[in-house]
Design a protein around this motif. Sequence first.
Motif, PDB file in Angstrom:
ATOM      1  N   SER A 146      -6.265   6.547   0.506  1.00 45.63           N
ATOM      2  CA  SER A 146      -7.154   5.724   1.301  1.00 45.63           C
ATOM      3  C   SER A 146      -6.494   4.391   1.643  1.00 45.63           C
ATOM      4  O   SER A 146      -6.591   3.911   2.779  1.00 45.63           O
ATOM      5  CB  SER A 146      -8.450   5.513   0.521  1.00 45.63           C
ATOM      6  N   ALA A 147      -5.786   3.785   0.655  1.00 42.60           N
ATOM      7  CA  ALA A 147      -5.110   2.511   0.920  1.00 42.60           C
ATOM      8  C   ALA A 147      -4.029   2.693   1.976  1.00 42.60           C
ATOM      9  O   ALA A 147      -3.913   1.898   2.920  1.00 42.60           O
ATOM     10  CB  ALA A 147      -4.503   1.978  -0.376  1.00 42.60           C
ATOM     11  N   GLY A 177      -9.747   1.437  -2.961  1.00 47.90           N
ATOM     12  CA  GLY A 177      -8.325   1.349  -2.654  1.00 47.90           C
ATOM     13  C   GLY A 177      -8.080   0.770  -1.282  1.00 47.90           C
ATOM     14  O   GLY A 177      -7.248  -0.135  -1.113  1.00 47.90           O
ATOM     15  N   ALA A 178      -8.829   1.265  -0.274  1.00 50.74           N
ATOM     16  CA  ALA A 178      -8.623   0.782   1.085  1.00 50.74           C
ATOM     17  C   ALA A 178      -8.924  -0.712   1.186  1.00 50.74           C
ATOM     18  O   ALA A 178      -8.131  -1.491   1.722  1.00 50.74           O
ATOM     19  CB  ALA A 178      -9.510   1.552   2.055  1.00 50.74           C
ATOM     20  N   GLN A 208      -3.502   2.584   9.680  1.00 53.63           N
ATOM     21  CA  GLN A 208      -4.376   2.430  10.833  1.00 53.63           C
ATOM     22  C   GLN A 208      -4.177   1.073  11.482  1.00 53.63           C
ATOM     23  O   GLN A 208      -4.153   0.952  12.711  1.00 53.63           O
ATOM     24  CB  GLN A 208      -5.843   2.610  10.384  1.00 53.63           C
ATOM     25  N   VAL A 209      -3.983   0.035  10.646  1.00 53.56           N
ATOM     26  CA  VAL A 209      -3.722  -1.289  11.218  1.00 53.56           C
ATOM     27  C   VAL A 209      -2.376  -1.298  11.921  1.00 53.56           C
ATOM     28  O   VAL A 209      -2.199  -1.906  12.971  1.00 53.56           O
ATOM     29  CB  VAL A 209      -3.762  -2.374  10.127  1.00 53.56           C
ATOM     30  N   GLY A 210      -1.399  -0.580  11.348  1.00 55.46           N
ATOM     31  CA  GLY A 210      -0.081  -0.542  11.969  1.00 55.46           C
ATOM     32  C   GLY A 210      -0.093   0.168  13.295  1.00 55.46           C
ATOM     33  O   GLY A 210       0.680  -0.158  14.197  1.00 55.46           O
ATOM     34  N   SER A 246      -7.541   7.041  -4.167  1.00 52.88           N
ATOM     35  CA  SER A 246      -7.458   5.622  -3.812  1.00 52.88           C
ATOM     36  C   SER A 246      -6.127   5.324  -3.120  1.00 52.88           C
ATOM     37  O   SER A 246      -6.060   4.504  -2.200  1.00 52.88           O
ATOM     38  CB  SER A 246      -7.647   4.746  -5.042  1.00 52.88           C
ATOM     39  N   PHE A 290      -6.206  -3.125  -0.573  1.00 54.27           N
ATOM     40  CA  PHE A 290      -4.949  -3.394   0.107  1.00 54.27           C
ATOM     41  C   PHE A 290      -5.150  -4.120   1.426  1.00 54.27           C
ATOM     42  O   PHE A 290      -4.289  -4.904   1.841  1.00 54.27           O
ATOM     43  CB  PHE A 290      -4.170  -2.096   0.275  1.00 54.27           C
ATOM     44  N   TRP A 322       2.331 -10.093  10.568  1.00 54.93           N
ATOM     45  CA  TRP A 322       0.884 -10.215  10.482  1.00 54.93           C
ATOM     46  C   TRP A 322       0.574 -11.471   9.688  1.00 54.93           C
ATOM     47  O   TRP A 322       0.961 -11.603   8.522  1.00 54.93           O
ATOM     48  CB  TRP A 322       0.274  -9.002   9.764  1.00 54.93           C
ATOM     49  N   ALA A 345      -5.506   3.046   5.389  1.00 55.34           N
ATOM     50  CA  ALA A 345      -6.025   1.797   5.953  1.00 55.34           C
ATOM     51  C   ALA A 345      -4.891   0.987   6.570  1.00 55.34           C
ATOM     52  O   ALA A 345      -5.005   0.490   7.699  1.00 55.34           O
ATOM     53  CB  ALA A 345      -6.727   0.989   4.864  1.00 55.34           C
ATOM     54  N   ILE A 346      -3.771   0.851   5.818  1.00 56.76           N
ATOM     55  CA  ILE A 346      -2.665   0.054   6.341  1.00 56.76           C
ATOM     56  C   ILE A 346      -2.025   0.748   7.538  1.00 56.76           C
ATOM     57  O   ILE A 346      -1.635   0.094   8.518  1.00 56.76           O
ATOM     58  CB  ILE A 346      -1.628  -0.198   5.227  1.00 56.76           C
ATOM     59  N   ALA A 355       0.833  -1.206   0.000  1.00 59.02           N
ATOM     60  CA  ALA A 355       0.000   0.000   0.000  1.00 59.02           C
ATOM     61  C   ALA A 355       0.867   1.256   0.000  1.00 59.02           C
ATOM     62  O   ALA A 355       0.582   2.233  -0.699  1.00 59.02           O
ATOM     63  CB  ALA A 355      -0.926   0.000   1.215  1.00 59.02           C
ATOM     64  N   SER A 378     -13.621   5.433  -5.400  1.00 58.67           N
ATOM     65  CA  SER A 378     -12.246   4.997  -5.619  1.00 58.67           C
ATOM     66  C   SER A 378     -11.507   4.864  -4.294  1.00 58.67           C
ATOM     67  O   SER A 378     -10.672   3.974  -4.119  1.00 58.67           O
ATOM     68  CB  SER A 378     -11.526   5.956  -6.549  1.00 58.67           C
TER      69      SER A 378
END
Lengths: 163, 203
Positions: A97-98, B134-135, A104-106, A94, B138, B152, A101-102, A50, B130
């Motif tokens: 946003s990707a 994307g979120a 936030q998990v980290g 996009s 991934f 993980w 997301a990653i 990402a 979009s």
Amino acid sequence: MAKIKRLCTLLLRLLALAATLSAAIVMATSHQTSSVFGVSVEAKYSHSPAFKYFVIANAIVSVYGLLVLFLPPKSLLWRLVVALDVVFTMLLSSSISAALAIAQVGKKGNSSAGWLPICGQVQNYCDQVKGALVAGFIGVIIYMLLLLYSIHTVLDPLLLQKT
Amino acid sequence: MAQQDAGKAEVGFSISRGAQRGKKKGYWLLLLLRLVAFMATASATIVMALNKQTNTFVVATIGNTPLKATLTAKFQHTPAFVFFVVANGMASLHSLTMILVELFGHKIDYKGLRLAIIAILDMMTVVLASAGDGAATFMAEVGKNGNSHARWNKICDKFHTFCDHGTGALLASFIGLLFLLIINVISITKLHIPKSTNYVGVP
């Protein structure tokens, strides 16, 4: 009036170029190695697809922004620029946003999947990624403003004719 | 002064002629595109929202009896999937509203800004959809391959159906995004610049 419009567009595009370029550079130079309980942990942007996508997307949009800055104001290519603006705004949104997301998990982990947060071990890396994400977000917002501004500029002659 | 009036009349004539011709040629095409986009985004929302799988695992063995734990994979556990569901839900609502407006709402116009409002709303929906795609993409990639550097573990080998449904929802959402992008480009080109305008006003 035309000069003010030209100046406004130039300023917005310059800001967008600065934002996307800084986002790509800050994310690409984020790197930290630390040792936890004798085990060395290395955090780099290339470990996560990402973040790689984020760097590539921002780099592409920076190159596009640089090229558009040199377009003469009376060229017929401006319609293509409006269409490309839509595509590149979609790409930027996009990618941010990707990466969010990653990240936030980290930062918080995911207890249901058994994924532990990594920010406690590599604090500097997390801070640098946070800075890159902020710059990327500003880039997205400026590109959306540019799109609205392009539609407004296209529309003005139409409104003038209808009154 | 007279030249300007003649220019205005000419432009007005060409706009109304073009609108009539456009209604017959591109009207049904645009409606069909919006219908496909609506169905794609709606199916993506529904499939992801109903995505749930429960599995029982053997955790440890005490003597002869194995200890079993029941784990559930739900889409609510991941904020990225929640955002995906919300974004695609809003995209499908937008598509439905636009279809209804095109079918039944031809009298609705706000100071001649109808085309501009439709173009701007289409743009917002494309950006939102979009971002959701994307979120979720991934996140699904991390779930499928894991991330060895962050330690993980992948979850797709234990929850096959969850991953399959998620993949299906993502594919539908990508198709919806493609159609939304085409619709947006068409809506923007509908704000056509009359030939009598010089391009100095378009920086």
